[in-house]
Design a protein around this motif. Structure first.
Motif, PDB file in Angstrom:
ATOM      1  N   LYS A  72     -57.607  98.865 -39.550  1.00 43.05           N
ATOM      2  CA  LYS A  72     -58.102  97.536 -39.175  1.00 43.05           C
ATOM      3  C   LYS A  72     -57.489  96.453 -40.031  1.00 43.05           C
ATOM      4  O   LYS A  72     -57.294  95.328 -39.593  1.00 43.05           O
ATOM      5  CB  LYS A  72     -59.618  97.447 -39.415  1.00 43.05           C
ATOM      6  CG  LYS A  72     -60.476  98.227 -38.476  1.00 43.05           C
ATOM      7  CD  LYS A  72     -61.949  97.978 -38.826  1.00 43.05           C
ATOM      8  CE  LYS A  72     -62.834  98.880 -38.009  1.00 43.05           C
ATOM      9  NZ  LYS A  72     -64.252  98.626 -38.233  1.00 43.05           N
ATOM     10  N   LEU A  96     -56.000  87.724 -33.443  1.00 46.13           N
ATOM     11  CA  LEU A  96     -56.981  87.982 -32.385  1.00 46.13           C
ATOM     12  C   LEU A  96     -56.387  87.633 -31.024  1.00 46.13           C
ATOM     13  O   LEU A  96     -55.603  86.684 -30.909  1.00 46.13           O
ATOM     14  CB  LEU A  96     -58.232  87.117 -32.581  1.00 46.13           C
ATOM     15  CG  LEU A  96     -59.238  87.515 -33.653  1.00 46.13           C
ATOM     16  CD1 LEU A  96     -60.344  86.470 -33.732  1.00 46.13           C
ATOM     17  CD2 LEU A  96     -59.842  88.878 -33.347  1.00 46.13           C
ATOM     18  N   PRO A  97     -56.796  88.371 -29.998  1.00 47.72           N
ATOM     19  CA  PRO A  97     -56.411  87.939 -28.648  1.00 47.72           C
ATOM     20  C   PRO A  97     -57.233  86.709 -28.251  1.00 47.72           C
ATOM     21  O   PRO A  97     -58.365  86.546 -28.710  1.00 47.72           O
ATOM     22  CB  PRO A  97     -56.767  89.142 -27.773  1.00 47.72           C
ATOM     23  CG  PRO A  97     -57.783  89.908 -28.526  1.00 47.72           C
ATOM     24  CD  PRO A  97     -57.573  89.612 -29.990  1.00 47.72           C
ATOM     25  N   ALA A  98     -56.693  85.845 -27.421  1.00 44.21           N
ATOM     26  CA  ALA A  98     -57.425  84.669 -26.941  1.00 44.21           C
ATOM     27  C   ALA A  98     -58.492  85.123 -25.956  1.00 44.21           C
ATOM     28  O   ALA A  98     -58.206  85.888 -25.037  1.00 44.21           O
ATOM     29  CB  ALA A  98     -56.459  83.709 -26.263  1.00 44.21           C
ATOM     30  N   THR A 119     -58.258  95.447 -32.244  1.00 46.48           N
ATOM     31  CA  THR A 119     -58.293  96.794 -31.683  1.00 46.48           C
ATOM     32  C   THR A 119     -57.042  97.127 -30.872  1.00 46.48           C
ATOM     33  O   THR A 119     -56.469  98.200 -31.049  1.00 46.48           O
ATOM     34  CB  THR A 119     -59.510  96.948 -30.738  1.00 46.48           C
ATOM     35  OG1 THR A 119     -60.528  96.062 -31.164  1.00 46.48           O
ATOM     36  CG2 THR A 119     -60.009  98.367 -30.720  1.00 46.48           C
ATOM     37  N   ILE A 120     -56.621  96.196 -30.015  1.00 46.96           N
ATOM     38  CA  ILE A 120     -55.492  96.490 -29.132  1.00 46.96           C
ATOM     39  C   ILE A 120     -54.173  96.726 -29.865  1.00 46.96           C
ATOM     40  O   ILE A 120     -53.237  97.246 -29.282  1.00 46.96           O
ATOM     41  CB  ILE A 120     -55.215  95.358 -28.092  1.00 46.96           C
ATOM     42  CG1 ILE A 120     -55.709  94.017 -28.584  1.00 46.96           C
ATOM     43  CG2 ILE A 120     -55.722  95.731 -26.751  1.00 46.96           C
ATOM     44  CD1 ILE A 120     -55.359  92.906 -27.623  1.00 46.96           C
ATOM     45  N   ARG A 157     -54.092  98.327 -32.900  1.00 48.02           N
ATOM     46  CA  ARG A 157     -54.254  99.372 -33.917  1.00 48.02           C
ATOM     47  C   ARG A 157     -53.536 100.668 -33.580  1.00 48.02           C
ATOM     48  O   ARG A 157     -53.403 101.542 -34.426  1.00 48.02           O
ATOM     49  CB  ARG A 157     -55.744  99.628 -34.169  1.00 48.02           C
ATOM     50  CG  ARG A 157     -56.332  98.505 -34.988  1.00 48.02           C
ATOM     51  CD  ARG A 157     -57.767  98.735 -35.348  1.00 48.02           C
ATOM     52  NE  ARG A 157     -58.410  97.441 -35.535  1.00 48.02           N
ATOM     53  CZ  ARG A 157     -59.683  97.196 -35.345  1.00 48.02           C
ATOM     54  NH1 ARG A 157     -60.490  98.178 -34.964  1.00 48.02           N
ATOM     55  NH2 ARG A 157     -60.174  95.999 -35.530  1.00 48.02           N
ATOM     56  N   VAL A 212     -52.035  85.262 -27.965  1.00 48.68           N
ATOM     57  CA  VAL A 212     -52.211  85.723 -29.347  1.00 48.68           C
ATOM     58  C   VAL A 212     -52.582  84.528 -30.218  1.00 48.68           C
ATOM     59  O   VAL A 212     -51.914  83.499 -30.195  1.00 48.68           O
ATOM     60  CB  VAL A 212     -50.910  86.359 -29.896  1.00 48.68           C
ATOM     61  CG1 VAL A 212     -51.053  86.677 -31.383  1.00 48.68           C
ATOM     62  CG2 VAL A 212     -50.552  87.608 -29.109  1.00 48.68           C
ATOM     63  N   ASN A 213     -53.678  84.663 -30.949  1.00 53.36           N
ATOM     64  CA  ASN A 213     -54.047  83.647 -31.938  1.00 53.36           C
ATOM     65  C   ASN A 213     -53.932  84.252 -33.328  1.00 53.36           C
ATOM     66  O   ASN A 213     -54.387  85.375 -33.555  1.00 53.36           O
ATOM     67  CB  ASN A 213     -55.481  83.162 -31.723  1.00 53.36           C
ATOM     68  CG  ASN A 213     -55.640  82.372 -30.434  1.00 53.36           C
ATOM     69  OD1 ASN A 213     -54.686  81.770 -29.938  1.00 53.36           O
ATOM     70  ND2 ASN A 213     -56.840  82.379 -29.886  1.00 53.36           N
TER      71      ASN A 213
END
Lengths: 90, 315
Positions: A19, A84-86, A9-10, A12, A56-57
């Protein structure tokens, strides 16, 4: 070589709300560079001077790239990439 | 088995083989049933160790108030132990957790302060840190940064695994605070250097990742990447599917985080079988399914179940 990249989301705001976006490249570094070309600013959000940002993963086929070859991880056609964020658990 | 008190009985959990899910007689899966702990989860080990250590250090004194950010199991374990040891407890828990967690915490008279669902446990950690600063007399054991969390698994879970399964080749556990993987991982690095330490990380619905920016991300202070061999992200659908297989094929009724771990374990097992290698893969059953019945995700189609868990902290 085309792969699907899931964007959290962050990030986008950079992809116009998308997405899942398509990118290409033989390594993760090339895919990130390609993403940055299509969505300017993406590279800086994911990477800093030392490589992948701490929070950041990135997963290739659900495996954390830090345990593969990092940014040099080979990407094959049809691989799926997830950013994905951690976050915390527990 | 006889113990002097309930707290003395923490740990010593059974390791059971999974004859039906194991791909062959050379590649075997073993489940460590951590739901057999006093409050029904693996967290009893870490919480007891953290409380004992804080008492030893003089941080915890009679009548003290404990504060902890938790998505459930740590809070439940802490609530029981606090009750027995005479402490009060304030839990900061995300709103998007199952109803049973609230019921259990209230049963042991913990005070619950709910944090916003958006941001999941990150938000609970943030709120707890603010509360800790406002209430300097409260004691936050802080499972994400407390060395005793991992130490509990180095001292107990790791040795139990090797005693029961000297031929262990892989260890698979969930990644939350990272305490289980760090503690068992360190023990195995010393006693079974060839063993692979594999993390299964739950991938939640989007709500949980709804941070305002990437700087709000969170990596537990006790996490040491060098301990792990690999780390997999497992979504709710695979976690639910595997949780159901565990019930149907092996009779084990577990929570969804265990399904996520089993998914990673089965992936490793399949790879070993294809490579013609033998493997003894031990994985953690974190808790039983009882606390998640109200989610409805044990019944109906996978689509419905996945929908039911969307936005929930299911691990």
């Amino acid at each position: 070589m085309s792969v699907e990249v899931r964007v959290p989301t962050i990030l986008r705001s950079l992809t116009g709300g998308e997405k899942v976006v398509t990118a290409s490249g033989g390594t993760l570094a090339a895919v990130v560079a390609d993403l940055d070309g299509s969505y300017p600013g993406m590279g800086a959000r994911l990477l800093d001077d030392s490589g992948l940002r701490r929070f950041v993963n990135i997963y290739v086929n659900d495996e954390d790239v830090r345990f593969l070859a990092g940014l040099q991880t080979q990407i094959a056609d049809q691989d799926s990439i997830t950013i994905l964020p951690a976050v915390a658990g527990g | 088995m006889r113990f002097n008190s309930l707290l003395d009985s923490v740990g010593h959990t059974p390791l059971v083989g999974l004859p039906n899910l194991s791909p062959s007689s050379d590649v075997r899966l073993w489940a460590k049933l951590e739901d057999r702990n006093p409050t029904g989860s693996i967290k009893d080990r870490a919480v007891l160790a953290m409380v004992d250590q804080a008492e030893k250090d003089g941080r915890l004194t009679p009548g003290a108030t404990l504060l902890e950010p938790t998505s459930g199991n740590t809070g439940i374990a802490l609530a029981m132990i606090a009750k027995l040891r005479g402490y009060k407890l304030v839990c900061v828990m995300p709103k998007n957790t199952s109803a049973e967690r609230t019921q259990l915490l209230e049963m042991w008279e913990a005070r619950i302060m709910y944090s916003d669902a958006v941001g999941g446990s990150n938000e609970a950690v943030r709120v707890a840190k603010v509360l800790a600063a406002e209430n300097p007399d409260w004691v936050m054991l802080y499972q994400y940064g407390n060395a005793a969390n991992a130490q509990a698994h180095y001292d107990t879970t790791g040795p139990e695994l090797i005693a029961d399964l000297p031929t262990l080749t892989h260890f698979v556990a969930g990644l939350g605070t990272t305490g289980t993987l760090m503690g068992v991982g360190r023990y195995l690095r010393e006693h079974r250097p060839a063993a692979r330490i594999v993390a299964a990380e739950p991938r939640y619905g989007e709500l949980v990742y709804g941070l305002r920016n990437l700087d709000e991300g969170f990596v537990p202070e006790i996490y040491d990447e060098s301990i792990l061999s690999s780390r997999f992200s497992v979504g709710a659908r695979d976690a639910i599917r595997r949780t159901r297989e565990l019930i149907e094929l092996e009779g084990i009724f577990a929570g969804f985080s265990t399904g996520a771990i089993l998914h990673a374990a089965l992936g490793i097992a399949e790879k070993a079988k294809r490579a013609g290698e033998s493997a003894d893969i031990a994985f953690i059953v974190c808790d039983g399914g009882w606390k998640y019945l109200s989610t409805g995700a044990y019944e109906g189609s996978l689509d419905d179940a996945e929908m039911a868990l969307d936005g929930q902290l299911w691990a």
